[in-house]
Write a protein that holds these residues in place. Sequence first.
Motif, PDB file in Angstrom:
ATOM      1  N   ILE A  49      45.002  48.302  43.468  1.00 35.99           N
ATOM      2  CA  ILE A  49      44.376  48.962  44.617  1.00 35.99           C
ATOM      3  C   ILE A  49      42.882  49.147  44.364  1.00 35.99           C
ATOM      4  CG2 ILE A  49      44.243  51.119  45.929  1.00 35.99           C
ATOM      5  CD1 ILE A  49      47.283  51.405  45.462  1.00 35.99           C
ATOM      6  N   ALA A  50      42.533  49.679  43.199  1.00 32.65           N
ATOM      7  CA  ALA A  50      41.128  49.958  42.884  1.00 32.65           C
ATOM      8  C   ALA A  50      40.315  48.674  42.757  1.00 32.65           C
ATOM      9  CB  ALA A  50      41.032  50.772  41.605  1.00 32.65           C
ATOM     10  N   SER A  51      40.907  47.637  42.164  1.00 33.69           N
ATOM     11  CA  SER A  51      40.185  46.372  41.991  1.00 33.69           C
ATOM     12  C   SER A  51      39.824  45.747  43.329  1.00 33.69           C
ATOM     13  CB  SER A  51      41.019  45.393  41.169  1.00 33.69           C
ATOM     14  OG  SER A  51      41.197  45.885  39.866  1.00 33.69           O
ATOM     15  N   GLY A  52      40.650  45.955  44.334  1.00 34.46           N
ATOM     16  CA  GLY A  52      40.361  45.420  45.654  1.00 34.46           C
ATOM     17  C   GLY A  52      39.241  46.146  46.374  1.00 34.46           C
ATOM     18  N   LEU A  53      38.908  47.331  45.922  1.00 36.76           N
ATOM     19  CA  LEU A  53      37.882  48.137  46.582  1.00 36.76           C
ATOM     20  C   LEU A  53      36.492  47.986  45.972  1.00 36.76           C
ATOM     21  CD1 LEU A  53      39.874  51.475  46.942  1.00 36.76           C
ATOM     22  CD2 LEU A  53      39.298  49.900  48.781  1.00 36.76           C
ATOM     23  N   VAL A  54      36.423  47.666  44.706  1.00 40.17           N
ATOM     24  CA  VAL A  54      35.155  47.713  43.984  1.00 40.17           C
ATOM     25  C   VAL A  54      34.466  46.355  43.906  1.00 40.17           C
ATOM     26  CG1 VAL A  54      35.887  49.687  42.599  1.00 40.17           C
ATOM     27  CG2 VAL A  54      36.284  47.390  41.745  1.00 40.17           C
ATOM     28  N   GLU A  55      33.171  46.390  43.555  1.00 42.98           N
ATOM     29  CA  GLU A  55      32.413  45.147  43.370  1.00 42.98           C
ATOM     30  C   GLU A  55      32.554  44.602  41.953  1.00 42.98           C
ATOM     31  OE1 GLU A  55      28.340  45.488  44.515  1.00 42.98           O
ATOM     32  OE2 GLU A  55      28.833  45.905  46.608  1.00 42.98           O
ATOM     33  N   LYS A  56      32.886  45.461  41.009  1.00 42.25           N
ATOM     34  CA  LYS A  56      33.046  45.050  39.607  1.00 42.25           C
ATOM     35  C   LYS A  56      34.476  45.323  39.156  1.00 42.25           C
ATOM     36  CE  LYS A  56      28.266  46.227  38.621  1.00 42.25           C
ATOM     37  NZ  LYS A  56      27.382  47.150  37.908  1.00 42.25           N
TER      38      LYS A  56
ATOM     39  N   LEU B 217      41.668  57.080  36.584  1.00 42.91           N
ATOM     40  CA  LEU B 217      41.056  55.847  37.072  1.00 42.91           C
ATOM     41  C   LEU B 217      39.570  55.882  36.740  1.00 42.91           C
ATOM     42  CD1 LEU B 217      41.130  53.228  38.756  1.00 42.91           C
ATOM     43  CD2 LEU B 217      40.809  54.639  40.782  1.00 42.91           C
ATOM     44  N   HIS B 218      39.128  54.912  35.963  1.00 39.46           N
ATOM     45  CA  HIS B 218      37.720  54.802  35.577  1.00 39.46           C
ATOM     46  C   HIS B 218      37.148  53.556  36.240  1.00 39.46           C
ATOM     47  CE1 HIS B 218      38.383  57.783  32.397  1.00 39.46           C
ATOM     48  NE2 HIS B 218      39.518  57.152  32.181  1.00 39.46           N
ATOM     49  N   VAL B 219      36.057  53.724  36.971  1.00 43.05           N
ATOM     50  CA  VAL B 219      35.373  52.587  37.607  1.00 43.05           C
ATOM     51  C   VAL B 219      33.896  52.664  37.251  1.00 43.05           C
ATOM     52  CG1 VAL B 219      37.004  52.395  39.524  1.00 43.05           C
ATOM     53  CG2 VAL B 219      35.004  53.842  39.766  1.00 43.05           C
ATOM     54  N   ALA B 220      33.167  51.578  37.559  1.00 43.04           N
ATOM     55  CA  ALA B 220      31.725  51.554  37.306  1.00 43.04           C
ATOM     56  C   ALA B 220      31.048  52.637  38.137  1.00 43.04           C
ATOM     57  CB  ALA B 220      31.160  50.186  37.650  1.00 43.04           C
ATOM     58  N   GLU B 221      29.940  53.136  37.623  1.00 43.62           N
ATOM     59  CA  GLU B 221      29.198  54.209  38.307  1.00 43.62           C
ATOM     60  C   GLU B 221      28.821  53.807  39.734  1.00 43.62           C
ATOM     61  OE1 GLU B 221      26.938  57.986  37.785  1.00 43.62           O
ATOM     62  OE2 GLU B 221      27.988  56.916  36.207  1.00 43.62           O
ATOM     63  N   ASP B 222      28.423  52.554  39.927  1.00 40.75           N
ATOM     64  CA  ASP B 222      28.016  52.074  41.257  1.00 40.75           C
ATOM     65  C   ASP B 222      29.190  52.016  42.228  1.00 40.75           C
ATOM     66  OD1 ASP B 222      25.588  51.724  40.018  1.00 40.75           O
ATOM     67  OD2 ASP B 222      25.837  49.568  39.726  1.00 40.75           O
ATOM     68  N   ASP B 223      30.399  51.854  41.729  1.00 41.20           N
ATOM     69  CA  ASP B 223      31.578  51.707  42.584  1.00 41.20           C
ATOM     70  C   ASP B 223      32.282  53.028  42.867  1.00 41.20           C
ATOM     71  OD1 ASP B 223      31.355  48.939  42.866  1.00 41.20           O
ATOM     72  OD2 ASP B 223      32.394  48.579  40.970  1.00 41.20           O
TER      73      ASP B 223
END
Length: 75
Positions: free
Chosen positions: A8-15, A34-40
């Motif tokens: 789910i998260a991978s489909g939302l983010v740019e990285k 859930l950890h994502v890049a700061e920009d995402d």
Amino acid sequence: MQELLKAIASGLVEKPEEVVVTSEEENGTTVYHLHVAEDDMGRVIGKQGRIAKAIRVVMRAAATRNDQKVMVEID
């Protein structure tokens, strides 16, 4: 469950390569971090937290099918 959250998260983010999901057990409840890049971060949280709420609803529904309790924290 971790794979579902990551998908789910991978489909939302740019990285998508920076999406990391960890889990821990707490009082009979599985807590997913859930950890994502700061920009995402904004993409995952959404306006007024609507996307974050939707992610939590989907995860709770999937957990209910497996007789589990889950929480999702976005870090």
